[in-house]
Design an enzyme around this catalytic site. Structure first.
Site, PDB file in Angstrom:
ATOM      1  N   LYS A   1     -40.314  26.256 -22.956  1.00  0.00           N
ATOM      2  CA  LYS A   1     -39.371  25.173 -23.247  1.00  0.00           C
ATOM      3  C   LYS A   1     -39.707  23.932 -22.420  1.00  0.00           C
ATOM      4  O   LYS A   1     -39.708  22.815 -22.934  1.00  0.00           O
ATOM      5  CB  LYS A   1     -37.947  25.623 -22.944  1.00  0.00           C
ATOM      6  CG  LYS A   1     -36.896  24.543 -23.143  1.00  0.00           C
ATOM      7  CD  LYS A   1     -35.613  24.872 -22.415  1.00  0.00           C
ATOM      8  CE  LYS A   1     -35.801  24.822 -20.912  1.00  0.00           C
ATOM      9  NZ  LYS A   1     -34.584  25.211 -20.167  1.00  0.00           N
TER      10      LYS A   1
ATOM     11  N   TYR B   1     -26.454  24.551 -23.504  1.00  0.00           N
ATOM     12  CA  TYR B   1     -27.662  23.892 -23.019  1.00  0.00           C
ATOM     13  C   TYR B   1     -28.874  24.187 -23.891  1.00  0.00           C
ATOM     14  O   TYR B   1     -29.766  23.339 -24.037  1.00  0.00           O
ATOM     15  CB  TYR B   1     -27.924  24.240 -21.558  1.00  0.00           C
ATOM     16  CG  TYR B   1     -28.459  25.628 -21.299  1.00  0.00           C
ATOM     17  CD1 TYR B   1     -29.828  25.860 -21.220  1.00  0.00           C
ATOM     18  CD2 TYR B   1     -27.606  26.706 -21.107  1.00  0.00           C
ATOM     19  CE1 TYR B   1     -30.330  27.116 -20.981  1.00  0.00           C
ATOM     20  CE2 TYR B   1     -28.091  27.976 -20.869  1.00  0.00           C
ATOM     21  CZ  TYR B   1     -29.456  28.183 -20.803  1.00  0.00           C
ATOM     22  OH  TYR B   1     -29.954  29.442 -20.575  1.00  0.00           O
TER      23      TYR B   1
ATOM     24  N   GLU C   1     -31.836   7.696  -3.531  1.00  0.00           N
ATOM     25  CA  GLU C   1     -31.165   7.090  -2.384  1.00  0.00           C
ATOM     26  C   GLU C   1     -29.685   6.808  -2.679  1.00  0.00           C
ATOM     27  O   GLU C   1     -28.886   6.676  -1.741  1.00  0.00           O
ATOM     28  CB  GLU C   1     -31.864   5.796  -1.968  1.00  0.00           C
ATOM     29  CG  GLU C   1     -31.755   4.650  -2.976  1.00  0.00           C
ATOM     30  CD  GLU C   1     -32.434   3.377  -2.487  1.00  0.00           C
ATOM     31  OE1 GLU C   1     -32.186   2.970  -1.333  1.00  0.00           O
ATOM     32  OE2 GLU C   1     -33.217   2.802  -3.273  1.00  0.00           O
TER      33      GLU C   1
ATOM     34  N   HIS D   1     -36.284   3.892  -0.182  1.00  0.00           N
ATOM     35  CA  HIS D   1     -36.131   2.756  -1.094  1.00  0.00           C
ATOM     36  C   HIS D   1     -37.492   2.274  -1.604  1.00  0.00           C
ATOM     37  O   HIS D   1     -38.439   2.210  -0.834  1.00  0.00           O
ATOM     38  CB  HIS D   1     -35.423   1.615  -0.357  1.00  0.00           C
ATOM     39  CG  HIS D   1     -35.107   0.442  -1.227  1.00  0.00           C
ATOM     40  ND1 HIS D   1     -34.097   0.457  -2.163  1.00  0.00           N
ATOM     41  CD2 HIS D   1     -35.694  -0.780  -1.313  1.00  0.00           C
ATOM     42  CE1 HIS D   1     -34.050  -0.702  -2.777  1.00  0.00           C
ATOM     43  NE2 HIS D   1     -35.018  -1.474  -2.286  1.00  0.00           N
TER      44      HIS D   1
ATOM     45  N   CYS E   1     -37.751  34.150 -19.551  1.00  0.00           N
ATOM     46  CA  CYS E   1     -38.165  32.901 -18.900  1.00  0.00           C
ATOM     47  C   CYS E   1     -39.615  32.557 -19.199  1.00  0.00           C
ATOM     48  O   CYS E   1     -39.933  31.437 -19.577  1.00  0.00           O
ATOM     49  CB  CYS E   1     -37.947  33.009 -17.392  1.00  0.00           C
ATOM     50  SG  CYS E   1     -38.411  31.509 -16.499  1.00  0.00           S
TER      51      CYS E   1
ATOM     52  N   GLU F   1     -30.785  21.114 -25.429  1.00  0.00           N
ATOM     53  CA  GLU F   1     -32.172  20.874 -25.014  1.00  0.00           C
ATOM     54  C   GLU F   1     -33.109  20.810 -26.212  1.00  0.00           C
ATOM     55  O   GLU F   1     -33.963  19.901 -26.302  1.00  0.00           O
ATOM     56  CB  GLU F   1     -32.624  21.971 -24.047  1.00  0.00           C
ATOM     57  CG  GLU F   1     -31.996  21.854 -22.673  1.00  0.00           C
ATOM     58  CD  GLU F   1     -32.369  22.990 -21.750  1.00  0.00           C
ATOM     59  OE1 GLU F   1     -32.269  22.806 -20.523  1.00  0.00           O
ATOM     60  OE2 GLU F   1     -32.746  24.080 -22.246  1.00  0.00           O
TER      61      GLU F   1
ATOM     62  N   CYS G   1     -37.653  29.417 -20.181  1.00  0.00           N
ATOM     63  CA  CYS G   1     -37.889  28.304 -19.251  1.00  0.00           C
ATOM     64  C   CYS G   1     -39.270  27.668 -19.358  1.00  0.00           C
ATOM     65  O   CYS G   1     -39.382  26.436 -19.468  1.00  0.00           O
ATOM     66  CB  CYS G   1     -37.713  28.781 -17.807  1.00  0.00           C
ATOM     67  SG  CYS G   1     -36.465  30.024 -17.530  1.00  0.00           S
TER      68      CYS G   1
END
Length: 459
Positions: A50, A176, A453, A448, A42, A180, A47
């Site tokens: 990246k 992934y 939302e 909002h 990681c 990615e 992670c």
């Protein structure tokens, strides 16, 4: 019997670090062995670097979008050497930070490869030490298919150390990692071709996530060659030539070739057979792909040897950093903290940092229908253009989806494709984990104007 350590941890990645520090906090005498930089995949080659590349890849689009808001942005140019050097510097800073955390926790760090001699003995740094309990947390590594010319390909490990920015990068792999990096490199200005064996990327994700990401990638200029496999790779004067077979058999020539066809548990060289630790086989489908082995564990991360445990990617359960951390802490609590507990692998949220980004928690629509039947599932879905792009002219779309138990009204899964998906789904994941119903979502007042939302206004 007296041992040198109460706990000996092999591997200073996310799971090993978390377990060792937690065990030490309970008063255990702990040592951890790591032959690489401290921090694991990681921090070093996953992670963190990246995500830094993801951030950088978004700037060109932001420069372009600024014009829609009246900003005049001049010519932009990426200093690749500065960029790569800065990422490496940050990775090393974080690695040293983790070393300081170990020191503060009272964990002894041994910078060496460790091998099991027997159930209580580890050979490390040229000597043998004993431990009451041993934890294996060595993670996984990239694997290449056994096909001609694969030696010319690089893996995700090398992506962070490219000396120059590629003009054209070819990616094989629909997971992934491949997805990615295809998006990252396209955002950084490279020509990108992604070759996938099936019709869609990201097997195992919700179908709407798969189709919406793939559509977005195509709109951003990534060439996705579907239902096609790489037969071989060879060097030619123009670069690397990929010979293909399948629906699109025309060769591809690129200057960099990324192999992102999967990762396997890093079990080799651990001496597992010396300690009686059993492995469980798992086949990787497709021509040229081998069979991988993972360490077999029970719900308490205990192996077939009662005093040896394993957490993280080496067990091939859910291969995510927070999961490895959670497994490591649950192990330490159970074995040293007088708090025997199981880490839950249900409703684990995850994200794909592609462009567009996606995130998900809970069951996919297909999983829910398989479990409850078509009549037992209600799906709420929204797809819209984000307010931000009302002035940019960009053809970006956000997709949001709730999968609901039609009988109990419980929200079984939440899925999103679009900007800030990971940040939004992280909050939604709390509600899903707590067993919130669609009525609970409906009763929540939205903020909002936001994209988030939509999760509480879908009807």
């Amino acid at each position: 019997m007296t041992y040198d350590y109460d706990l000996f941890v092999i591997g200073a990645g996310s799971g090993g670090l978390a377990a060792s520090k937690r065990a030490a906090s309970y008063g255990a005498k702990v040592a951890i062995a790591e032959q690489d930089l401290v921090g694991g995949t990681c921090v070093i080659r996953g992670c963190i670097p990246k995500k830094l590349m993801v951030y950088s890849s978004h700037f060109p689009a932001l420069f372009h979008d600024a014009a829609g808001y009246g900003w005049k942005v001049g010519e932009a140019e990426l200093d690749w050497e500065y960029f790569i050097t800065a990422i490496d510097k940050e990775v090393r800073r974080l690695s040293h930070l983790h070393i300081s955390y170990l020191e503060k926790a009272g964990v002894e760090l041994i910078s060496s490869h460790a091998t099991l001699v027997d159930a209580h003995t580890v050979e490390v740094d040229g000597r043998k030490v004993t431990a009451d309990k041993i934890l294996i947390a060595v993670g996984g590594r990239p694997i290449k298919p056994d096909l001609p010319g694969m030696e010319y390909g690089i893996t995700s490990n090398e992506m962070f150390h490219l000396k120059e920015k590629p003009k054209h990068i070819a990616v094989i792999g629909a997971g992934y990692i491949g997805t990615e990096f295809a998006c990252i490199m396209r955002g950084l200005g490279c020509e990108v071709t992604q070759i996938i064996r099936k019709e869609l990327i990201l097997k195992g994700f919700d179908e709407d996530i798969r189709t919406n990401i793939q559509e977005g990638m195509t709109n951003h200029g990534i060439k996705i060659i579907r239902n096609t496999v790489v037969e071989s790779v060879e060097k030619v004067p123009e670069g690397l030539k990929l010979t293909l077979s399948g629906d699109n058999a025309e060769p591809v020539i690129a200057d960099v070739f990324l192999v992102a066809t999967g990762r396997i548990p890093n079990v080799d060289g651990l001496g597992l057979e010396n300690a009686g630790v059993e492995l469980v086989p798992s086949a990787i489908e497709g021509p040229g792909y081998s069979t991988m082995n993972a360490i077999a564990v029970n719900e308490y991360s205990q192996t077939s040897q009662e005093n040896i445990f394993a957490v993280g990617d080496v067990t091939d359960r859910i291969n995510l950093t927070p999961v490895a951390i959670g497994e490591g802490r649950a192990f330490a609590d159970s074995e040293f903290g007088n708090n025997r507990r199981v880490f839950s692998h249900e409703d684990v949220a995850t994200a794909v940092f592609s462009t567009p980004e996606a995130a998900t928690v809970g069951l996919t629509e297909a999983e829910a229908r398989q479990k409850l039947g078509d009549d037992g599932v209600t799906v709420y879905r929204a797809r819209f253009r984000p307010l931000f792009h009302s002035l940019t002219g960009a053809e970006e779309r956000t997709m949001m989806k709730l999968v609901v138990d039609a009988n109990t009204d419980k929200v079984l899964g939440a899925h999103m494709v679009g900007e800030n998906s990971a940040e939004i789904i992280q909050g939604v994941a709390i509600a899903v984990k707590m067993g919130a119903t669609k009525k609970d979502f409906d009763a929540t007042v939205g903020i909002h104007p936001t994209a988030a939302e939509e999760f509480v206004t879908m009807r």
